[in-house]
Design an enzyme around this catalytic site. Structure first.
Site, mmCIF file in Angstrom:
data_model
loop_
_atom_site.group_PDB
_atom_site.id
_atom_site.type_symbol
_atom_site.label_atom_id
_atom_site.label_comp_id
_atom_site.label_asym_id
_atom_site.label_seq_id
_atom_site.Cartn_x
_atom_site.Cartn_y
_atom_site.Cartn_z
ATOM 1 N N ASP A 125 62.260 28.559 5.759
ATOM 2 C CA ASP A 125 61.654 29.883 5.835
ATOM 3 C C ASP A 125 60.535 29.844 6.868
ATOM 4 O O ASP A 125 60.385 28.871 7.607
ATOM 5 C CB ASP A 125 61.141 30.320 4.460
ATOM 6 C CG ASP A 125 59.949 29.494 3.988
ATOM 7 O OD1 ASP A 125 59.633 28.451 4.618
ATOM 8 O OD2 ASP A 125 59.319 29.888 2.992
ATOM 9 N N LYS A 185 69.756 30.376 4.388
ATOM 10 C CA LYS A 185 68.509 30.018 3.707
ATOM 11 C C LYS A 185 68.622 30.233 2.201
ATOM 12 O O LYS A 185 68.276 29.355 1.406
ATOM 13 C CB LYS A 185 67.344 30.837 4.269
ATOM 14 C CG LYS A 185 66.003 30.543 3.609
ATOM 15 C CD LYS A 185 64.851 31.166 4.376
ATOM 16 C CE LYS A 185 64.819 32.663 4.223
ATOM 17 N NZ LYS A 185 64.351 33.092 2.870
#
Length: 217
Positions: A138, A120
């Site tokens: 997220d 991420k």
């Protein structure tokens, strides 16, 4: 969600916010990398408050090493997991200096080799710093993708791969930010604000949340 609806979904988000940006404050690719790494399990507002003074003093991996782990901890002690994060940031700075000439690498594999940097974080850095068409999933994006039917998936990686597949080319660069901001401010976790959502008619979520006045009535 079908292809035409997906295009319209992004078109409306783009119309409302043509040039979305990260809410994390940074000065260059390195400070962005640090800010994103610090933001895990923390709010952007909290990270910005802690890094404002830090980034006035530190803007390169070498300067971070000169500051040291104890000095860094003093700057970020208001952020959750600050001890672990301080260790990772210092270890990553050492690798950047030793292996990358103090520069932030542009590819995911090299970024993910840095302590405290997962997929991420790597995707955010690639997208924001270098303009890559990456989508960092997220909690906000995971929720929006599943709730709306845009790109349902059981894991963040599954959602990421689905979003990469279904997101039309004109919207790929900014898709990450449109979806995060939509999830943060409209498609909220506990009570989505469907009454003011620009894509409510395209969304699979039911029942739609009524305006506060109607909900009370």
């Amino acid at each position: 969600m079908k292809r035409d609806a997906i295009f319209e979904f992004y078109r409306r988000l783009a119309e409302a916010n043509p040039a979305p940006e990260t809410e994390l404050q940074y000065t260059n690719p390195y400070t962005l990398l640090v800010a994103v790494a610090l933001s895990a399990q923390a709010t952007d507002v909290g990270v910005n408050k802690a890094t404002r003074r830090l980034f006035a003093e530190v803007s390169t991996p070498q300067q971070m090493l000169d500051l040291g782990e104890e000095g860094l901890r003093d700057h970020i002690k208001t952020i959750g997991l600050f001890n672990t994060k301080a260790k990772n940031v210092i270890a990553a700075a050492r690798i950047l200096v030793d292996r990358h000439g103090g520069e932030v690498p542009r590819d995911r594999a090299a970024l993910e080799e840095l302590p405290g940097v997962g997929r991420k974080t790597a995707n955010v850095v690639m997208n924001v710093a270098f303009g890559a068409d990456t989508i960092a999933v997220d909690t906000h994006i995971f929720r929006v993708a599943n709730r709306t039917g845009l790109a349902p998936g059981k894991t963040p990686l599954a959602v990421e791969l689905k979003l990469e597949k279904v997101t039309p080319a004109p919207f790929r660069t900014h898709a990450h930010h449109w979806l995060i901001l939509h999830g943060r401010y409209i498609c909220k976790a506990r009570r989505p604000e469907c009454w003011r959502c620009p894509v409510a008619d395209l969304c699979a979520f039911k029942p739609k949340t009524p305006p506060p006045a109607e909900a009370k009535g």
